[in-house]
Design a protein around this motif. Structure first.
Motif, PDB file in Angstrom:
ATOM      1  N   TYR A 223       0.905  -1.142  -0.086  1.00  0.00           N
ATOM      2  CA  TYR A 223      -0.120  -0.064  -0.088  1.00  0.00           C
ATOM      3  C   TYR A 223       0.945   1.294   0.129  1.00  0.00           C
ATOM      4  N   GLU A 224       0.318   2.481  -0.680  1.00  0.00           N
ATOM      5  CA  GLU A 224       0.974   3.573  -0.509  1.00  0.00           C
ATOM      6  C   GLU A 224       1.110   4.188   0.674  1.00  0.00           C
ATOM      7  N   GLY A 225       0.000   3.972   1.507  1.00  0.00           N
ATOM      8  CA  GLY A 225       0.032   4.666   2.703  1.00  0.00           C
ATOM      9  C   GLY A 225      -1.153   3.823   3.824  1.00  0.00           C
ATOM     10  N   SER A 226      -0.910   3.863   5.036  1.00  0.00           N
ATOM     11  CA  SER A 226      -1.920   3.452   6.033  1.00  0.00           C
ATOM     12  C   SER A 226      -2.161   4.376   6.916  1.00  0.00           C
ATOM     13  N   ALA A 227      -3.495   4.659   7.001  1.00  0.00           N
ATOM     14  CA  ALA A 227      -3.880   5.669   8.028  1.00  0.00           C
ATOM     15  C   ALA A 227      -4.969   4.992   8.927  1.00  0.00           C
ATOM     16  N   MET A 228      -4.972   5.410  10.312  1.00  0.00           N
ATOM     17  CA  MET A 228      -5.930   4.983  11.210  1.00  0.00           C
ATOM     18  C   MET A 228      -6.714   6.474  11.873  1.00  0.00           C
ATOM     19  N   PHE A 229      -8.066   6.571  11.631  1.00  0.00           N
ATOM     20  CA  PHE A 229      -8.703   7.576  12.273  1.00  0.00           C
ATOM     21  C   PHE A 229      -9.348   7.239  13.670  1.00  0.00           C
ATOM     22  N   VAL A 230      -9.306   7.988  14.742  1.00  0.00           N
ATOM     23  CA  VAL A 230     -10.019   7.542  15.859  1.00  0.00           C
ATOM     24  C   VAL A 230     -11.000   8.723  16.354  1.00  0.00           C
ATOM     25  N   ASP A 231     -12.161   8.106  16.536  1.00  0.00           N
ATOM     26  CA  ASP A 231     -13.251   9.280  17.127  1.00  0.00           C
ATOM     27  C   ASP A 231     -13.278   8.861  18.372  1.00  0.00           C
ATOM     28  N   PRO A 232     -12.716   9.668  19.402  1.00  0.00           N
ATOM     29  CA  PRO A 232     -12.853   9.280  20.740  1.00  0.00           C
ATOM     30  C   PRO A 232     -14.275   9.739  21.404  1.00  0.00           C
ATOM     31  N   SER A 233     -14.574   9.349  22.640  1.00  0.00           N
ATOM     32  CA  SER A 233     -15.958   9.496  23.379  1.00  0.00           C
ATOM     33  C   SER A 233     -15.526   9.651  25.007  1.00  0.00           C
ATOM     34  N   GLY A 234     -16.411   9.966  25.633  1.00  0.00           N
ATOM     35  CA  GLY A 234     -16.281   9.856  27.019  1.00  0.00           C
ATOM     36  C   GLY A 234     -16.747   8.702  27.374  1.00  0.00           C
ATOM     37  N   ARG A 235     -16.980   8.472  28.852  1.00  0.00           N
ATOM     38  CA  ARG A 235     -17.663   7.116  29.286  1.00  0.00           C
ATOM     39  C   ARG A 235     -19.243   7.442  29.117  1.00  0.00           C
ATOM     40  N   GLY A 236     -19.851   6.514  28.448  1.00  0.00           N
ATOM     41  CA  GLY A 236     -21.436   6.623  28.449  1.00  0.00           C
ATOM     42  C   GLY A 236     -21.666   5.413  27.178  1.00  0.00           C
TER      43      GLY A 236
ATOM     44  N   TYR B  37     -12.522   3.471  15.738  1.00  0.00           N
ATOM     45  CA  TYR B  37     -11.256   3.652  14.799  1.00  0.00           C
ATOM     46  C   TYR B  37     -11.476   2.932  13.647  1.00  0.00           C
ATOM     47  N   ALA B  38     -10.924   3.444  12.476  1.00  0.00           N
ATOM     48  CA  ALA B  38     -11.046   2.728  11.253  1.00  0.00           C
ATOM     49  C   ALA B  38      -9.804   2.936  10.551  1.00  0.00           C
ATOM     50  N   VAL B  39      -9.477   1.971   9.761  1.00  0.00           N
ATOM     51  CA  VAL B  39      -8.017   1.695   9.352  1.00  0.00           C
ATOM     52  C   VAL B  39      -8.128   1.729   7.667  1.00  0.00           C
ATOM     53  N   VAL B  40      -7.896   2.627   7.039  1.00  0.00           N
ATOM     54  CA  VAL B  40      -7.910   2.862   5.646  1.00  0.00           C
ATOM     55  C   VAL B  40      -6.578   2.974   4.970  1.00  0.00           C
ATOM     56  N   LYS B  41      -6.528   2.106   3.906  1.00  0.00           N
ATOM     57  CA  LYS B  41      -5.050   2.244   3.301  1.00  0.00           C
ATOM     58  C   LYS B  41      -5.412   2.712   1.924  1.00  0.00           C
ATOM     59  N   MET B  42      -4.348   3.172   1.142  1.00  0.00           N
ATOM     60  CA  MET B  42      -4.523   3.543  -0.354  1.00  0.00           C
ATOM     61  C   MET B  42      -3.585   2.766  -1.191  1.00  0.00           C
TER      62      MET B  42
ATOM     63  N   PHE C 261      -8.761   1.043   0.964  1.00  0.00           N
ATOM     64  CA  PHE C 261      -9.102  -0.006   1.385  1.00  0.00           C
ATOM     65  C   PHE C 261      -9.482  -0.044   2.776  1.00  0.00           C
ATOM     66  N   LEU C 262     -10.573  -0.514   3.230  1.00  0.00           N
ATOM     67  CA  LEU C 262     -11.122  -0.486   4.802  1.00  0.00           C
ATOM     68  C   LEU C 262     -10.606  -1.963   5.156  1.00  0.00           C
ATOM     69  N   THR C 263      -9.524  -1.947   5.989  1.00  0.00           N
ATOM     70  CA  THR C 263      -9.110  -3.320   6.513  1.00  0.00           C
ATOM     71  C   THR C 263      -9.207  -3.619   7.756  1.00  0.00           C
ATOM     72  N   ASP C 264      -9.725  -2.621   8.733  1.00  0.00           N
ATOM     73  CA  ASP C 264     -10.118  -2.956  10.017  1.00  0.00           C
ATOM     74  C   ASP C 264     -10.946  -1.856  10.599  1.00  0.00           C
ATOM     75  N   ILE C 265     -11.889  -2.004  11.728  1.00  0.00           N
ATOM     76  CA  ILE C 265     -12.786  -1.278  12.520  1.00  0.00           C
ATOM     77  C   ILE C 265     -12.687  -1.896  13.747  1.00  0.00           C
TER      78      ILE C 265
ATOM     79  N   ARG D  80     -19.135   5.089  14.471  1.00  0.00           N
ATOM     80  CA  ARG D  80     -18.275   4.017  13.654  1.00  0.00           C
ATOM     81  C   ARG D  80     -18.078   4.597  12.110  1.00  0.00           C
ATOM     82  N   LEU D  81     -19.125   5.210  11.811  1.00  0.00           N
ATOM     83  CA  LEU D  81     -19.511   5.764  10.551  1.00  0.00           C
ATOM     84  C   LEU D  81     -18.433   7.145  10.511  1.00  0.00           C
ATOM     85  N   ASP D  82     -18.434   7.829  11.377  1.00  0.00           N
ATOM     86  CA  ASP D  82     -17.560   9.099  11.737  1.00  0.00           C
ATOM     87  C   ASP D  82     -16.185   8.976  11.456  1.00  0.00           C
ATOM     88  N   ALA D  83     -15.815   7.594  12.060  1.00  0.00           N
ATOM     89  CA  ALA D  83     -14.465   7.429  12.061  1.00  0.00           C
ATOM     90  C   ALA D  83     -14.047   6.877  10.721  1.00  0.00           C
ATOM     91  N   LEU D  84     -14.962   6.035   9.934  1.00  0.00           N
ATOM     92  CA  LEU D  84     -14.637   5.942   8.580  1.00  0.00           C
ATOM     93  C   LEU D  84     -14.346   6.987   7.772  1.00  0.00           C
TER      94      LEU D  84
END
Length: 552
Positions: free
Chosen positions: A326-339, A345-350, A356-360, A487-491
């Motif tokens: 892959y030319e690159g691999s990035a993980m995006f994390v959408d944090p939240s508080g307790r509740g 997180y979503a891992v998308v590679k290019m 390519f969505l390879t992990d959530i 989850r959708l926001d992380a993707l």
């Protein structure tokens, strides 16, 4: 009798069919009929008939608003007062007599009035009823968002606390969307009957299924030429319906007069499972080229599909045998508080202009030690070289905590993402829709299965709402359209990172890669044939001449 008293024309066959279903239908039923057919008027006459037969019955009328429910009970009381054969039902001076609640003359003393009107958000409990008439309880204002739809779904459960043993519940209404309360009622034991304004064509008839009124389906079976013709031509002829369709628009007419939600959903929900490419993905390498198709042969049904009706996953019709890093691999994390919100997180590679969505993954732990560790380990498994964090949480505190933990477990760059400050729903759709429409988002089937299985520990009511692909296919541009969107926001965040690189043409990238491989093979061949020393001295001159000749 009621129609004659009101100086109305003879009831139409459709109105008689609705009346017949009201009288002889099951204890729990739903009547969906087009606007203007008179289903509320027919039901008011039905209430009068019920009290004429048995004055001891208790009837509760429930609508989306208190005013609408009051209008129903007021009209019913007016019929009792005006029609001679019903005048023995007039309330006595010592009985309740208002548009909110009234008794009929022969009724015995009771805490519950003979007829009571209430709004769906009003005080339902405290009375008992033999019949509950739910007249247009679902409107745009109480069903526009997932939270409102969930609230309405819970409110109608109170009907069972009010209903007497052996009583009946009758819904009258028009669905607002695919997620309409009326569409979910069959799961609770209700029988649905639909009377559209036109006889449906064969393709549309399949979508109604057994819900289509037999009065209409039997006529279609006997004469297929009726397709598209008015079902109630005495009151709504073809010209009238055509004018209404022009006025309402195609989608509005399909919803209000044909009671067909499929067109409305296609316009309202822009993200579809069928636009994805499902392919098993290696964590380190991806195919240099592939081709999407949605033929029946490419249908991928080995994983659960939680999309709208008729929406499926499809695998590619062609996959290159060349697999590249892959030319690159990035993980995006959408944090939240307790509740109840998840840290996701979503891992998308290019590779060659494709993503390519390879992990959530998702955690309910907020930003505790276990969550931070899990994120770092997931990044290590996926060989991620950049972690991006949602910047609007804790003023960057989460990013700093995750960066510190990553230095211990998996040293990688961790930084805040550049996220546009616009309405979340619009931002997510604007990010994902172009990529998905061009079939540039490839999803690993293990991700789909993991997403589905990860919510099994949640309550049955919450499981669907937390799933990524449910969120994807239910999001609209309406604010708050989803109860959960983590989850959708992380993707979307991961895809947004690669957007600036997406302008690269996929076909050109693949051909460029093939040219590079061919050049390398030619150079290797020439070095062996003419000798490495001589080849090295004339390499530039030879390469330019060979390449120009090959292009010619």
């Amino acid at each position: 009798m009621v129609w004659k008293h009101l100086n109305l024309p003879e009831p139409t066959p459709v109105q008689y069919d609705i009346a017949k279903f009201l009288q002889h239908g099951p204890r729990r039923c739903v009547i969906e009929a087009f606007r203007g057919v008179g289903k509320s008027w027919v039901t008011s006459a039905f209430v009068c008939w019920l009290l004429y037969c048995n004055p001891q019955l208790k009837i509760m009328v429930v609508s989306a608003s208190k005013t609408r429910a009051d209008d129903f009970s007021t009209f019913t009381l007016r019929l009792i007062n005006d029609i001679e054969v019903l005048q023995f039902l007039r309330p006595r001076d010592d009985q309740r007599n208002s548009k909110i609640a009234f008794d009929v003359g022969p009724a015995k003393p009771d805490h519950s009035p003979s007829v009571k009107s209430v709004g769906i958000t009003g005080q339902l409990t405290g009375s008992r009823a033999d019949y509950i008439i739910a007249d247009d309880i679902e409107v745009v204002n109480n069903s526009a968002t997932q939270a409102l739809r969930d609230k309405l779904s819970e409110l109608v459960k109170e009907f069972d606390a009010v209903l007497k043993p052996g009583g009946r519940v009758v819904y009258l209404g028009t669905p607002q969307c695919e997620q309409s309360l009326y569409n979910s009622l069959p799961e609770r034991g209700y029988v649905v009957r639909i009377w559209p304004s036109r006889y449906p064509v064969a393709a549309k008839r399949e979508k109604y299924g057994s819900k289509l009124a037999p009065f209409i389906s039997n006529k279609l079976d006997a004469d297929p030429a009726l397709e598209g013709a008015p079902t109630d031509p005495v009151r709504f002829d073809d010209e009238d319906l055509t004018e209404r369709e022009l006025s309402y628009g195609r989608s509005g007419f399909a919803l209000q007069f044909q009671l067909d939600t499929s067109l409305s959903d296609a316009d309202r929900y822009p993200l579809r499972l069928r636009d994805l490419v499902v392919l098993s993905c290696d964590p380190l390498r991806g195919p240099s080229d592939l081709a999407w198709a949605n033929s029946p042969d490419q249908l991928f049904d080995q994983v659960p599909a939680v999309g709208l009706n008729g929406d499926h996953y499809y695998r590619p019709i062609f996959v290159s045998s060349d697999y590249l890093e892959y030319e690159g691999s990035a993980m995006f994390v959408d944090p939240s508080g307790r509740g109840k919100d998840e840290t996701t997180y979503a891992v998308v590679k290019m590779l060659h202009g494709r993503l390519f969505l390879t992990d959530i993954g998702a955690y309910l732990g907020g930003y505790d030690e276990k969550t931070l560790e899990g994120l770092c380990l997931a990044a290590r498994r996926q060989n991620v070289n950049l972690i991006l964090c949602e910047p609007n949480y804790g003023g960057g505190m989460f990013t700093q905590l995750l960066a510190a933990k990553s230095q211990q477990l998996y040293p990688v760059e961790v930084k805040d993402a550049e996220w546009a400050k616009v309405q979340k729903e619009a931002r997510i759709i604007d990010t994902l829709e172009p990529v998905m429409n061009q079939h540039r988002l490839v999803v690993c089937p293990s991700v789909i299965q993991k997403d589905y299985s990860s919510t099994e520990a949640y309550t049955a009511e919450d499981q669907q709402g937390y799933r990524l692909f449910y969120q994807m296919t239910r999001i609209t541009r309406d604010k708050g359209s989803l109860k959960h969107d983590d989850r959708l926001d992380a993707l979307a965040g991961a895809v947004a990172h690669w957007t600036e690189f997406m302008n690269r043409d996929i076909e050109k990238a693949h051909l460029s890669h093939k040219d590079a491989i061919l050049d390398a093979e030619l150079e290797k061949f020439m070095a062996q044939v003419i000798g490495r020393d001589r080849f090295e001295t004339g390499k530039d001159r030879w390469s330019s001449s060979v390449m120009s000749g090959r292009r010619r």
